[in-house]
Design an enzyme around this catalytic site. Structure first.
Site, PDB file in Angstrom:
ATOM      1  N   GLN A  99       0.848  -1.199   0.000  1.00  0.00           N
ATOM      2  CA  GLN A  99       0.000   0.000   0.000  1.00  0.00           C
ATOM      3  C   GLN A  99       0.882   1.247   0.000  1.00  0.00           C
ATOM      4  O   GLN A  99       0.392   2.355  -0.147  1.00  0.00           O
ATOM      5  CB  GLN A  99      -0.882   0.006   1.249  1.00  0.00           C
ATOM      6  CG  GLN A  99      -1.837  -1.161   1.328  1.00  0.00           C
ATOM      7  CD  GLN A  99      -2.513  -1.231   2.698  1.00  0.00           C
ATOM      8  OE1 GLN A  99      -3.483  -0.550   2.977  1.00  0.00           O
ATOM      9  NE2 GLN A  99      -1.985  -2.065   3.568  1.00  0.00           N
TER      10      GLN A  99
ATOM     11  N   CYS B 253       2.172  19.189 -17.273  1.00  0.00           N
ATOM     12  CA  CYS B 253       2.385  18.106 -18.226  1.00  0.00           C
ATOM     13  C   CYS B 253       3.401  18.526 -19.285  1.00  0.00           C
ATOM     14  O   CYS B 253       3.331  19.647 -19.814  1.00  0.00           O
ATOM     15  CB  CYS B 253       1.057  17.771 -18.879  1.00  0.00           C
ATOM     16  SG  CYS B 253       1.149  16.455 -20.090  1.00  0.00           S
TER      17      CYS B 253
ATOM     18  N   ASN C 126       3.054  -7.138  13.300  1.00  0.00           N
ATOM     19  CA  ASN C 126       2.634  -5.784  13.643  1.00  0.00           C
ATOM     20  C   ASN C 126       3.004  -5.508  15.097  1.00  0.00           C
ATOM     21  O   ASN C 126       3.236  -6.433  15.885  1.00  0.00           O
ATOM     22  CB  ASN C 126       1.114  -5.626  13.447  1.00  0.00           C
ATOM     23  CG  ASN C 126       0.701  -4.175  13.236  1.00  0.00           C
ATOM     24  OD1 ASN C 126       1.049  -3.285  14.010  1.00  0.00           O
ATOM     25  ND2 ASN C 126      -0.044  -3.935  12.170  1.00  0.00           N
TER      26      ASN C 126
ATOM     27  N   CYS D 126       8.755  -5.104  12.840  1.00  0.00           N
ATOM     28  CA  CYS D 126       9.002  -6.110  11.789  1.00  0.00           C
ATOM     29  C   CYS D 126      10.452  -6.093  11.298  1.00  0.00           C
ATOM     30  O   CYS D 126      10.905  -7.073  10.713  1.00  0.00           O
ATOM     31  CB  CYS D 126       8.022  -5.952  10.635  1.00  0.00           C
ATOM     32  SG  CYS D 126       8.071  -4.335   9.860  1.00  0.00           S
TER      33      CYS D 126
ATOM     34  N   HIS E 139      -1.397   1.663  -4.229  1.00  0.00           N
ATOM     35  CA  HIS E 139      -1.786   3.077  -4.094  1.00  0.00           C
ATOM     36  C   HIS E 139      -0.889   4.004  -4.896  1.00  0.00           C
ATOM     37  O   HIS E 139      -0.869   5.200  -4.625  1.00  0.00           O
ATOM     38  CB  HIS E 139      -1.803   3.467  -2.614  1.00  0.00           C
ATOM     39  CG  HIS E 139      -2.858   2.745  -1.822  1.00  0.00           C
ATOM     40  ND1 HIS E 139      -2.848   2.643  -0.450  1.00  0.00           N
ATOM     41  CD2 HIS E 139      -3.980   2.082  -2.225  1.00  0.00           C
ATOM     42  CE1 HIS E 139      -3.898   1.954  -0.040  1.00  0.00           C
ATOM     43  NE2 HIS E 139      -4.597   1.584  -1.098  1.00  0.00           N
TER      44      HIS E 139
HETATM   45  C1  BJW Z   1       4.412  -1.503  12.587  1.00  0.00           C
HETATM   46  C2  BJW Z   1       5.632  -0.883  12.847  1.00  0.00           C
HETATM   47  C3  BJW Z   1       6.765  -1.710  12.859  1.00  0.00           C
HETATM   48  C4  BJW Z   1       4.088   0.631  12.881  1.00  0.00           C
HETATM   49  N1  BJW Z   1       6.641  -3.030  12.631  1.00  0.00           N
HETATM   50  N2  BJW Z   1       4.305  -2.802  12.365  1.00  0.00           N
HETATM   51  C5  BJW Z   1     -15.582  -0.505   2.417  1.00  0.00           C
HETATM   52  C6  BJW Z   1     -15.979  -0.218   3.705  1.00  0.00           C
HETATM   53  C7  BJW Z   1     -15.744   1.035   4.259  1.00  0.00           C
HETATM   54  C8  BJW Z   1     -15.105   2.027   3.535  1.00  0.00           C
HETATM   55  C9  BJW Z   1     -14.704   1.752   2.256  1.00  0.00           C
HETATM   56  C10 BJW Z   1     -14.950   0.494   1.702  1.00  0.00           C
HETATM   57  N3  BJW Z   1     -14.446   0.492   0.443  1.00  0.00           N
HETATM   58  C11 BJW Z   1     -13.882   1.705   0.193  1.00  0.00           C
HETATM   59  C12 BJW Z   1     -14.035   2.488   1.269  1.00  0.00           C
HETATM   60  C13 BJW Z   1     -13.561   3.914   1.401  1.00  0.00           C
HETATM   61  C14 BJW Z   1     -12.080   4.023   1.658  1.00  0.00           C
HETATM   62  C15 BJW Z   1     -11.728   3.348   2.981  1.00  0.00           C
HETATM   63  O1  BJW Z   1     -11.182   2.287   3.046  1.00  0.00           O
HETATM   64  N4  BJW Z   1     -12.015   4.011   4.095  1.00  0.00           N
HETATM   65  C16 BJW Z   1     -11.711   3.455   5.402  1.00  0.00           C
HETATM   66  C17 BJW Z   1     -10.773   4.395   6.166  1.00  0.00           C
HETATM   67  C18 BJW Z   1     -12.982   3.140   6.129  1.00  0.00           C
HETATM   68  N5  BJW Z   1     -11.290   3.405   0.579  1.00  0.00           N
HETATM   69  C19 BJW Z   1     -11.072   4.037  -0.562  1.00  0.00           C
HETATM   70  O2  BJW Z   1     -11.526   5.165  -0.770  1.00  0.00           O
HETATM   71  C20 BJW Z   1     -10.255   3.310  -1.613  1.00  0.00           C
HETATM   72  N6  BJW Z   1     -10.968   3.373  -2.831  1.00  0.00           N
HETATM   73  C21 BJW Z   1     -11.944   2.490  -3.155  1.00  0.00           C
HETATM   74  O3  BJW Z   1     -12.139   1.480  -2.538  1.00  0.00           O
HETATM   75  O4  BJW Z   1     -12.661   2.856  -4.284  1.00  0.00           O
HETATM   76  C22 BJW Z   1     -13.961   2.314  -4.450  1.00  0.00           C
HETATM   77  C23 BJW Z   1     -14.898   2.927  -3.382  1.00  0.00           C
HETATM   78  C24 BJW Z   1     -14.771   4.257  -3.014  1.00  0.00           C
HETATM   79  C25 BJW Z   1     -15.604   4.796  -2.015  1.00  0.00           C
HETATM   80  C26 BJW Z   1     -16.538   3.986  -1.371  1.00  0.00           C
HETATM   81  C27 BJW Z   1     -16.644   2.646  -1.743  1.00  0.00           C
HETATM   82  C28 BJW Z   1     -15.806   2.113  -2.766  1.00  0.00           C
HETATM   83  C29 BJW Z   1      -8.928   4.029  -1.833  1.00  0.00           C
HETATM   84  C30 BJW Z   1      -8.042   3.994  -0.650  1.00  0.00           C
HETATM   85  C31 BJW Z   1      -6.777   4.815  -0.920  1.00  0.00           C
HETATM   86  C32 BJW Z   1      -5.938   4.987   0.312  1.00  0.00           C
HETATM   87  N7  BJW Z   1      -4.973   5.997   0.080  1.00  0.00           N
HETATM   88  C33 BJW Z   1      -3.968   6.272   1.071  1.00  0.00           C
HETATM   89  C34 BJW Z   1      -3.113   7.465   0.591  1.00  0.00           C
HETATM   90  C35 BJW Z   1      -2.157   7.045  -0.523  1.00  0.00           C
HETATM   91  C36 BJW Z   1      -1.334   8.171  -0.984  1.00  0.00           C
HETATM   92  C37 BJW Z   1      -0.427   8.730   0.103  1.00  0.00           C
HETATM   93  O5  BJW Z   1       0.361   7.987   0.738  1.00  0.00           O
HETATM   94  O6  BJW Z   1      -0.468   9.933   0.309  1.00  0.00           O
HETATM   95  O7  BJW Z   1      -3.164   5.141   1.286  1.00  0.00           O
HETATM   96  S1  BJW Z   1      -4.661   6.579   2.711  1.00  0.00           S
HETATM   97  C38 BJW Z   1      -3.409   5.758   3.597  1.00  0.00           C
HETATM   98  O8  BJW Z   1      -3.927   4.568   4.265  1.00  0.00           O
HETATM   99  C39 BJW Z   1      -2.425   5.244   2.533  1.00  0.00           C
HETATM  100  C40 BJW Z   1      -2.061   3.898   3.089  1.00  0.00           C
HETATM  101  O9  BJW Z   1      -1.532   3.097   2.045  1.00  0.00           O
HETATM  102  C41 BJW Z   1      -3.362   3.408   3.653  1.00  0.00           C
HETATM  103  C42 BJW Z   1      -3.201   2.295   4.653  1.00  0.00           C
HETATM  104  O10 BJW Z   1      -2.486   2.699   5.769  1.00  0.00           O
HETATM  105  P1  BJW Z   1      -1.463   1.683   6.457  1.00  0.00           P
HETATM  106  O11 BJW Z   1      -0.378   1.361   5.521  1.00  0.00           O
HETATM  107  O12 BJW Z   1      -2.207   0.556   7.030  1.00  0.00           O
HETATM  108  O13 BJW Z   1      -0.813   2.625   7.572  1.00  0.00           O
HETATM  109  P2  BJW Z   1      -1.325   2.936   9.072  1.00  0.00           P
HETATM  110  O14 BJW Z   1      -0.595   4.131   9.543  1.00  0.00           O
HETATM  111  O15 BJW Z   1      -2.790   2.990   9.138  1.00  0.00           O
HETATM  112  O16 BJW Z   1      -0.883   1.667   9.913  1.00  0.00           O
HETATM  113  C43 BJW Z   1       0.467   1.374  10.192  1.00  0.00           C
HETATM  114  C44 BJW Z   1       0.518   0.041  10.922  1.00  0.00           C
HETATM  115  O17 BJW Z   1       1.868  -0.335  11.073  1.00  0.00           O
HETATM  116  C45 BJW Z   1      -0.107   0.075  12.316  1.00  0.00           C
HETATM  117  O18 BJW Z   1      -0.939  -1.077  12.473  1.00  0.00           O
HETATM  118  C46 BJW Z   1       1.098  -0.022  13.256  1.00  0.00           C
HETATM  119  O19 BJW Z   1       0.817  -0.733  14.454  1.00  0.00           O
HETATM  120  C47 BJW Z   1       2.073  -0.785  12.397  1.00  0.00           C
HETATM  121  N8  BJW Z   1       3.505  -0.547  12.678  1.00  0.00           N
HETATM  122  N9  BJW Z   1       5.452   0.428  13.103  1.00  0.00           N
HETATM  123  C48 BJW Z   1       5.441  -3.554  12.428  1.00  0.00           C
HETATM  124  N10 BJW Z   1       8.036  -1.206  13.145  1.00  0.00           N
HETATM  125 ZN    ZN Z   2      -1.198  16.137 -20.231  1.00  0.00          ZN
END
Ligand code: BJW
Ligand code: ZN
Length: 294
Positions: free
Chosen positions: A127, A194, A262, A283, A145
């Site tokens: 991600q 662009c 995690n 990790c 992503h």
């Molecule tokens: C360690 C550690 C160490 C720390 N060792 N571990 C179904 C149900 C409900 C909602 C939705 C659904 N389907 C879609 C949605 C809406 C939305 C969504 O999911 N919302 C939720 C928040 C509820 N999803 C979307 O909009 C997606 N699109 C989609 O599905 O389109 C169709 C659709 C749209 C709308 C409605 C329905 C369908 C797109 C999601 C795009 C996410 N984008 C981002 C930004 C990317 C660009 C950028 O970086 O700027 O992606 S948001 C952000 O979160 C980023 C990450 O990739 C993503 C995940 O985060 P991640 O990687 O899990 O990080 P953290 O910080 O949350 O967690 C870190 C973890 O590491 C923790 O657990 C720590 O404990 C651990 N940790 N140190 C091991 N040393």
């Molecule tokens: Zn263009």
């Protein structure tokens, strides 16, 4: 039977069921699964890069100025203030110059190498947009992503790799993260544009923001790997963002072992079932042990 006894029996049964379905933290048992695996999928999130010094999203370092990362990672923010959103991504691009893959990225890359030598397959689905897996020499990373180092034209849709520093002159020395920094309010025409002469449209980072769909060919690739794998690792993700949050439960529902690495349990942990594993801790420490060559 006395209703109180019945109640006790129920509670006991529930506890026994929970115990039997709780993921194991038996490293030797996990290593046996790894040895037997021919197709391993490693799904990663921000936590895999945390020990490289890259802030996670939902942790304490998840703020830039006064904004949560999620507040700027959405199309509405870009529409309203493209200058501010570009400052945010420009800052993150510049930060990556001083960040390097950590032992977790290296352990995954090394594991891919030795599995390939044995005619087996390891695929990383990430991600993250920081490209640290590729910099650790993992091949064929599926970037769900997008990437910090790709741009997409908002007018013609052209996607390009862009590692320029700064990405445009107007962003030079901009993007300071401290909360009292003021927005640079760069006019749109001076933001990244662009390169196609007939177009010249406003560029945006080629990343997937909230509310946007993931690219269908990327999702299909990820699905193929998830459907074919015989072991899955879920590393450093809070498992709250869809569709990636569905991946581990999707694999576990086929009866395939999923091992989560995690600092803390996540919503995915409860869905791993009795054939799952949970390894608590950083990790960068647990993965080199878990994935060491045999
Ligand atoms: C360690 C550690 C160490 C720390 N060792 N571990 C179904 C149900 C409900 C909602 C939705 C659904 N389907 C879609 C949605 C809406 C939305 C969504 O999911 N919302 C939720 C928040 C509820 N999803 C979307 O909009 C997606 N699109 C989609 O599905 O389109 C169709 C659709 C749209 C709308 C409605 C329905 C369908 C797109 C999601 C795009 C996410 N984008 C981002 C930004 C990317 C660009 C950028 O970086 O700027 O992606 S948001 C952000 O979160 C980023 C990450 O990739 C993503 C995940 O985060 P991640 O990687 O899990 O990080 P953290 O910080 O949350 O967690 C870190 C973890 O590491 C923790 O657990 C720590 O404990 C651990 N940790 N140190 C091991 N040393
Ligand atoms: Zn263009």
């Amino acid at each position: 039977m006395h209703s109180f006894t019945q109640h006790l029996l129920k509670v006991g049964k529930r506890a026994a069921f929970k115990m039997a379905n709780r993921p194991s933290s038996d490293m030797a048992a996990f290593r046996e699964k790894l040895k037997a695996s021919k197709h391993l999928v490693v799904l990663t999130g921000a936590g895999v890069s945390a020990e490289s010094g890259v802030p996670t999203f939902r942790g304490a370092g998840g703020y830039w100025r006064t904004y949560k990362a999620q507040d700027l990672a959405c199309p509405e923010a870009f529409q309203e203030n493209p200058s501010l959103v570009w400052e945010f991504y420009h800052y993150r691009r510049e930060v990556m110059a001083s960040k390097f893959p950590n032992p977790a990225h290296h352990a995954i890359a090394e594991c891919q190498k030795w599995m390939e030598k044995e005619g087996k397959k390891l695929v990383v689905i990430t991600q993250n947009i920081d490209e640290l897996h590729a910099r650790a020499d993992t091949k064929g990373v599926i970037e769900l992503h997008g990437s910090l180092f790709k741009t997409r034209c908002t007018k013609c849709g052209n996607i390009e790799v862009n590692k320029d520093s700064p990405i445009c002159e107007a962003l030079r020395d901009k993007g300071a993260p401290d909360p009292d920094s003021k927005g640079a309010n760069i006019p749109e025409k001076l933001l990244p544009r662009c390169g196609i002469p007939a177009c010249g449209g406003l560029l945006r980072p080629h990343v997937v923001w909230f509310g946007e769909s993931l690219e269908s060919h990327i999702l299909e690739k990820a699905d193929t790997e998830l459907d074919g794998c015989d072991l899955c690792l879920v590393v450093g993700t809070s498992s709250v963002v869809y569709p990636a949050a569905m991946f581990a439960p999707q694999v576990a529902s086929r009866g395939v072992s999923v091992a989560e690495f995690n600092l803390e349990t996540t919503p995915a942990t409860q869905q791993l079932g009795g054939h799952g594993f949970f390894f608590s801790g950083p990790c960068g420490q647990s993965l080199p042990t878990a994935l060491a060559p045999f």
